[in-house]
Design a protein around this motif. Structure first.
Motif, PDB file in Angstrom:
ATOM      1  N   GLU A 514       0.803  -1.227   0.000  1.00 45.14           N
ATOM      2  CA  GLU A 514       0.000   0.000   0.000  1.00 45.14           C
ATOM      3  C   GLU A 514       0.836   1.278   0.000  1.00 45.14           C
ATOM      4  OE1 GLU A 514      -2.193   0.817   3.720  1.00 45.14           O
ATOM      5  OE2 GLU A 514      -1.164  -0.934   4.573  1.00 45.14           O
ATOM      6  N   PHE A 515       2.157   1.166   0.270  1.00 41.62           N
ATOM      7  CA  PHE A 515       3.008   2.357   0.335  1.00 41.62           C
ATOM      8  C   PHE A 515       4.121   2.380  -0.711  1.00 41.62           C
ATOM      9  CE2 PHE A 515       1.896   1.518   4.945  1.00 41.62           C
ATOM     10  CZ  PHE A 515       0.849   2.429   4.978  1.00 41.62           C
ATOM     11  N   VAL A 516       4.469   1.239  -1.275  1.00 42.67           N
ATOM     12  CA  VAL A 516       5.688   1.139  -2.082  1.00 42.67           C
ATOM     13  C   VAL A 516       5.640   2.004  -3.333  1.00 42.67           C
ATOM     14  CG1 VAL A 516       4.920  -0.878  -3.434  1.00 42.67           C
ATOM     15  CG2 VAL A 516       7.375  -0.510  -2.975  1.00 42.67           C
ATOM     16  N   GLU A 517       4.452   2.276  -3.875  1.00 41.05           N
ATOM     17  CA  GLU A 517       4.351   3.057  -5.104  1.00 41.05           C
ATOM     18  C   GLU A 517       4.445   4.561  -4.866  1.00 41.05           C
ATOM     19  OE1 GLU A 517       4.311   1.834  -8.116  1.00 41.05           O
ATOM     20  OE2 GLU A 517       4.354  -0.220  -7.368  1.00 41.05           O
ATOM     21  N   LYS A 518       4.250   4.999  -3.645  1.00 38.06           N
ATOM     22  CA  LYS A 518       4.171   6.446  -3.393  1.00 38.06           C
ATOM     23  C   LYS A 518       5.277   6.994  -2.505  1.00 38.06           C
ATOM     24  CE  LYS A 518      -0.816   7.047  -3.986  1.00 38.06           C
ATOM     25  NZ  LYS A 518      -2.069   7.571  -3.375  1.00 38.06           N
TER      26      LYS A 518
END
Length: 676
Positions: A514-518
């Motif tokens: 949920e955080f790796v892309e941003k």
């Protein structure tokens, strides 16, 4: 034989006995001073009052009296030479001789200073004729004739006086239940702040007693004042250890006297009611307002003063000039102590003060103004005119900020600081939110891991607490933003500080789906690193060079094993310079920075953090700014803002290096100035 021996003992005892207590010479004089330490000083210590007191002096006398009577905590900073220690010595004697306190502890930065302080009190007890006349019990000190060995056997009417007069303590003579003597067995002792202070307890008049008054006299050294760690350490010593010396369930009066050596030192903190709410304080100055015609003082007067000293060894030429231009040079000035000058040397107190100012500005502002001098290189000015406030609500995105939302997070042991920026592609930026997680009860606070509302849990590891706290924060930041028409806007990207426990908490968290892309972990690279070494060298393998940052691929050894990850190395010096310029640009220009809302008061803490560092410009192959922390300040929101700007750069915002800050005129807006 036994009779001769008994006679010898009797004669020796008679020799040690100082006879009956004399009568008070002037009861009217003694009783008139009972309610006023100032009157007590003027009456019994006239040599200390060779100049007329200022209003500042009178305020201090009154506040000290209140602190002693009501067991308050009072701190005051006065210019050097104002008689701070003399006031304290007189007040201590007043409180003891009139029976207001029985046990006083004097604390100084080192024991030698305390011994000097106590020695001056001892001199008054033995040599002050007026005091001896109206407080005849003090003649027990005189009877020692400078021989401390006599004190052990001294008696009065056959009873031991129990008097003690040493370098580190004084015990007043014993007159239990005497209708006149109120100082019976009272104790004054000195300690250094670095010594063992706990457990002060004595038997006074047959009862166990603990300190009732503590005087902290210049307890900080220059070394301590310049060390944030020592300042915090001894602040806790004062507020916990020393404050706990009094009777259990009671309250001990505390008086702190000193001079502000550097901004944010111990004296400065205790004088700040927001940071030290239990303390009341007063900061006095030699000059409350400078003359309007500073050009006359710093110009021809200064030249004449130097010339006069070289030619004649005195100030005659400068004095003549000052007398000739007196009205002009006096205009606008407000002197704190009008009697503070030497007749025959200076014309008046203003000239005395200005001579000190011209001789050494840095010393003048610290020693005489209690406002340590900070020149232009250590002054951070953030000016906002009304247009630099966006006028929109918190968490609302201005209609022009259409490029994205970027967040920066600075991680500490007990909580995280965050800043959210709404940006246009040309780096026109709006601060739409800033704060901490967990949220604090106070809008403006100073970080203390033991006092703040914390994410730490004694049942879990620190790394686990940080990770779970950051997870909750990043989730909350995802979807709370909207435009004026109600359209929801998600976070575009962000940088999260990995400098503290990053490999075991931050990096594993940001690799979650949920955080790796941003979000990227970020490491600041600053103080000793040159920009050309950082960003203008040939990229290594798995490095991408951005605007004052490197996007890198790496592997971290963590509690979860070896993790492949991307991270950002940010050159913070250049970003802080960029932020400083953004704060100065007009609000409608590319690269400007505005704050949410329509009132700067709600941003006090944010602006304080922005003003926590100052630039040192170094010129070499390129001109560069190196940013340094101002002692005893906090920069967590500054770091978070820099991280958010870095995230915006990665997101595609472009900074124009040729932008020139155009400072608004002071009269056009509100200037917020934070000085170290």
């Amino acid at each position: 034989m036994p009779e001769k021996y008994d006679e010898k003992i009797r004669r020796r005892q008679e020799a040690r006995d100082i006879g009956p207590l004399e009568e008070v010479r002037d009861w009217k004089r003694r009783l008139a001073c009972r309610r006023s330490p100032l009157k007590f000083g003027l009456t019994y210590f006239p040599d200390h009052f060779y100049r007329k007191s200022s209003d500042d002096h009178k305020d201090v006398w009154e506040h000290v009296k209140t602190a002693i009577l009501k067991k308050g905590w009072y701190a005051f900073a006065m210019p050097r030479g104002y008689g701070k220690s003399a006031i304290m010595r007189i007040c201590v004697l007043w409180a003891i001789l009139y029976g207001l306190v029985k046990y006083v502890v004097i604390i100084t930065s080192e024991i030698g200073l305390g011994i000097d302080f106590l020695g001056m009190i001892a001199d008054e007890l033995q040599d002050n004729e007026l005091l001896l006349e109206d407080f005849p019990e003090l003649k027990c000190f005189v009877a020692l004739d400078g021989e401390p060995r006599k004190q052990g056997g001294q008696t009065i009417n056959g009873k031991k006086t129990k008097l003690v007069l040493s370098t580190e303590s004084i015990r007043f003579p014993s007159f239990r239940n005497h209708e006149v003597v109120q100082s019976s067995e009272a104790i004054i002792e000195v300690k250094s702040i670095t010594s063992r202070i706990r457990g002060r307890s004595k038997r006074i008049n047959g009862k166990p007693s603990r300190p009732e008054l503590c005087v902290l006299d210049d307890v900080q050294s220059d070394e301590m004042a310049n060390s944030p760690e020592q300042v915090e350490k001894y602040r806790k010593v004062i507020n916990k250890t020393i404050a706990g010396l009094g009777e259990k369930g009671g309250r001990m009066a505390m008086l702190f006297i000193g001079t502000v050596i550097v901004n944010g030192d111990l004296c400065d903190i205790l004088l700040d009611h927001k940071r030290s709410p239990k303390w009341r304080g007063k900061k006095s100055k030699l000059l409350y307002a400078f003359p309007k015609r500073m050009d006359l003082w710093e110009g021809e007067y200064s030249d004449l003063m130097n010339e006069s000293l070289l030619r004649f060894g005195d100030n005659r030429l400068a004095n003549a000039y000052y007398k000739a231009h007196h009205e002009e040079m006096l205009e606008g000035a407000q002197v704190g102590w009008k009697a503070c000058y030497e007749k025959g040397v200076d014309v008046d107190a203003l000239q005395y003060a200005m001579n000190l100012y011209l001789d050494d500005k840095e010393a003048f502002f610290s020693e005489q103004q209690n406002e340590p001098y900070v020149d232009d290189t250590t002054t951070v000015k953030i000016r906002f005119n009304p247009a630099n406030l966006s006028g929109v609500k918190r968490c609302e995105i201005p209609d022009w900020a259409d490029h994205g939302l970027y967040v920066g997070v600075d991680v500490q042991k007990a909580l995280a600081y965050y800043v959210v920026l709404a940006c246009r592609s040309d780096f026109r930026t709006a601060v739409v939110d800033w704060g901490t997680f967990p949220e604090q009860r106070r809008k403006d606070f100073w970080y203390d891991a033991k006092k703040v509302r914390s994410w730490l849990d004694p049942m879990r590891t620190e790394e686990d607490c940080i990770q779970s706290g950051l997870r909750e924060l990043l989730r909350r930041l995802q979807d709370r933003w909207q435009t004026a028409d109600g359209r929801k806007v998600p976070i575009t990207g962000g940088l999260v500080d990995a400098g503290y426990k990053g490999y075991d908490s931050v990096i594993p968290l940001l690799l979650e789906p949920e955080f790796v892309e941003k979000f990227y972990p970020v490491f600041g690279r600053s103080p000793g690193m040159l920009r050309e070494q950082f960003c203008e060298r040939r990229p290594r393998e798995n490095e991408t060079v951005g605007h004052n940052l490197l996007l890198c691929e790496g592997a971290a050894n963590t509690n979860w094993g070896t993790l492949e990850h991307e991270y950002v190395a940010l050159y913070t010096n250049e970003w802080k310079t960029q932020l400083s310029q953004m704060c100065q640009l007009p609000s409608d220009k590319p690269g400007s920075l505005v704050l949410w809302g329509d009132d700067t008061d709600r941003h006090t803490m944010f602006l304080r953090h922005l003003a926590s560092e100052y630039p040192e410009t170094v010129t070499g192959r390129v001109r560069m700014d190196f940013w340094h922390s101002i002692p005893n300040t906090e920069n967590h929101l500054l770091d978070a803002t820099v991280y958010a700007l870095g995230a915006a750069s990665i997101g595609g915002c472009v900074w124009n290096r040729n932008l020139t800050p155009a400072m608004p005129r002071e009269e056009d807006g509100l200037e917020l100035e934070v000085v170290a």
